[in-house]
Motif scaffolding. Structure first.
Motif, PDB file in Angstrom:
ATOM      1  N   TYR A  22      21.842 -80.226   3.988  1.00 33.49           N
ATOM      2  CA  TYR A  22      21.250 -79.551   3.888  1.00 33.49           C
ATOM      3  C   TYR A  22      19.740 -79.491   4.490  1.00 33.49           C
ATOM      4  CZ  TYR A  22      17.824 -75.565   1.773  1.00 33.49           C
ATOM      5  OH  TYR A  22      16.790 -74.448   2.400  1.00 33.49           O
ATOM      6  N   LEU A  34      23.878 -73.270   7.541  1.00 36.24           N
ATOM      7  CA  LEU A  34      24.104 -72.783   5.881  1.00 36.24           C
ATOM      8  C   LEU A  34      25.702 -73.100   5.984  1.00 36.24           C
ATOM      9  CD1 LEU A  34      21.473 -70.471   4.675  1.00 36.24           C
ATOM     10  CD2 LEU A  34      21.718 -72.850   4.892  1.00 36.24           C
ATOM     11  N   ASN A  35      26.306 -71.683   7.196  1.00 31.44           N
ATOM     12  CA  ASN A  35      27.711 -71.937   7.457  1.00 31.44           C
ATOM     13  C   ASN A  35      28.907 -74.047   7.010  1.00 31.44           C
ATOM     14  OD1 ASN A  35      27.908 -69.594   6.628  1.00 31.44           O
ATOM     15  ND2 ASN A  35      27.681 -69.181   8.966  1.00 31.44           N
ATOM     16  N   ASN A  38      28.815 -76.855   3.299  1.00 38.23           N
ATOM     17  CA  ASN A  38      29.623 -77.678   2.448  1.00 38.23           C
ATOM     18  C   ASN A  38      31.267 -76.539   3.554  1.00 38.23           C
ATOM     19  OD1 ASN A  38      31.624 -77.996   0.365  1.00 38.23           O
ATOM     20  ND2 ASN A  38      30.008 -77.531  -0.802  1.00 38.23           N
ATOM     21  N   THR A  41      34.638 -73.476   0.075  1.00 37.70           N
ATOM     22  CA  THR A  41      34.556 -71.780   0.575  1.00 37.70           C
ATOM     23  C   THR A  41      33.936 -71.709  -0.884  1.00 37.70           C
ATOM     24  OG1 THR A  41      36.463 -71.121  -0.492  1.00 37.70           O
ATOM     25  CG2 THR A  41      36.143 -70.844   1.480  1.00 37.70           C
ATOM     26  N   ASN A  43      30.275 -70.282  -2.917  1.00 37.04           N
ATOM     27  CA  ASN A  43      29.464 -68.998  -2.500  1.00 37.04           C
ATOM     28  C   ASN A  43      28.471 -69.067  -1.569  1.00 37.04           C
ATOM     29  OD1 ASN A  43      26.728 -66.792  -1.879  1.00 37.04           O
ATOM     30  ND2 ASN A  43      28.085 -66.308  -4.040  1.00 37.04           N
ATOM     31  N   LYS A  44      28.139 -68.881  -0.262  1.00 40.23           N
ATOM     32  CA  LYS A  44      26.333 -69.851   0.176  1.00 40.23           C
ATOM     33  C   LYS A  44      25.257 -69.116  -0.708  1.00 40.23           C
ATOM     34  CE  LYS A  44      26.192 -67.861   4.713  1.00 40.23           C
ATOM     35  NZ  LYS A  44      25.526 -67.578   5.673  1.00 40.23           N
ATOM     36  N   LYS A  45      25.017 -68.061  -0.822  1.00 38.21           N
ATOM     37  CA  LYS A  45      23.544 -68.201  -1.722  1.00 38.21           C
ATOM     38  C   LYS A  45      24.043 -69.074  -3.243  1.00 38.21           C
ATOM     39  CE  LYS A  45      20.554 -64.918  -3.770  1.00 38.21           C
ATOM     40  NZ  LYS A  45      20.489 -63.235  -3.918  1.00 38.21           N
ATOM     41  N   LEU A  47      25.637 -72.314  -3.635  1.00 34.41           N
ATOM     42  CA  LEU A  47      25.224 -73.020  -2.984  1.00 34.41           C
ATOM     43  C   LEU A  47      23.364 -73.955  -2.716  1.00 34.41           C
ATOM     44  CD1 LEU A  47      26.569 -76.282  -2.236  1.00 34.41           C
ATOM     45  CD2 LEU A  47      26.908 -74.657   0.151  1.00 34.41           C
ATOM     46  N   ILE A  48      23.245 -72.872  -2.042  1.00 28.74           N
ATOM     47  CA  ILE A  48      21.995 -72.678  -1.587  1.00 28.74           C
ATOM     48  C   ILE A  48      21.122 -73.091  -3.573  1.00 28.74           C
ATOM     49  CG2 ILE A  48      20.139 -72.208  -0.724  1.00 28.74           C
ATOM     50  CD1 ILE A  48      21.837 -73.013   0.960  1.00 28.74           C
TER      51      ILE A  48
END
Length: 190
Positions: A22, A34-35, A38, A41, A43-45, A47-48
């Motif tokens: 990151y 961002l994809n 990690n 699979t 959730n991107k949000k 993870l951030i």
């Protein structure tokens, strides 16, 4: 500009890997989008949120625009990181708090082209010397003529710093490590 990543002590190895990806920053941009942070699979949000909860960036700047000392800025996410890296008027917190020269929202410097055009002949000559010689040793030899006590040269150097054209990187004992300048100055003085 250097930076480091500060990570909480109680995070999983998987999250440490994601945090490292990151914050990886090179050549003016973040290396991973961002994809690709990690592979799993998740959730991107989410993870951030986990990354920014357990880590932050600490950016080291070589000089405050007012006092010329090194300082650090703590950033919580990429957006804030980019904002601080691109900020042309970086001032340390002590100058923001106590310097009468600092007024938030008012630019401290003119654009580089205008600053260069406002230089006297000797200021321009010394700026060109610093840009072309680059190394501290050569600058001492050819600009100062090995006389580091030359107050007239130091006045010019201080003027160039105040105009934001150069900066001096110093160590903890205030000895000069290197002279720096923005790369766009190269194009303007040739």
């Amino acid at each position: 500009m250097d930076y480091e990543i500060v990570i909480s002590s109680n995070v999983s190895e998987e999250l440490i890997n994601a945090v490292s990806r990151y914050w990886l920053f090179r050549d003016g941009h973040f290396v991973h989008n961002l994809n690709t942070i990690n592979e799993k699979t998740i959730n991107k949000k989410e993870l951030i949120n986990r990354i920014t909860k357990h880590s932050h960036g600490l950016i080291h700047f070589p000089n405050c625009k007012l006092c010329f000392s090194e300082f650090e800025i703590l950033v919580k996410d990429r957006k804030e990181f980019i904002t601080k890296v691109n900020d042309q008027e970086l001032v340390c917190n002590l100058c923001k708090s106590f310097s009468p020269k600092y007024q938030e929202g008012i630019p401290l410097h003119f654009p580089i082209e205008i600053s260069i055009n406002q230089l006297s002949e000797i200021e321009y000559k010394i700026l060109c010397g610093i840009v072309k010689l680059k190394s501290k040793r050569l600058i001492y030899r050819h600009i100062f003529n090995n006389d580091l006590e030359n107050h007239e040269i130091w006045k010019v150097i201080n003027t160039l710093q105040k105009k934001g054209l150069i900066w001096i990187e110093r160590d903890n004992s205030w000895r000069i490590k290197s002279f720096g300048f923005k790369t766009e100055i190269l194009k303007l003085i040739n």
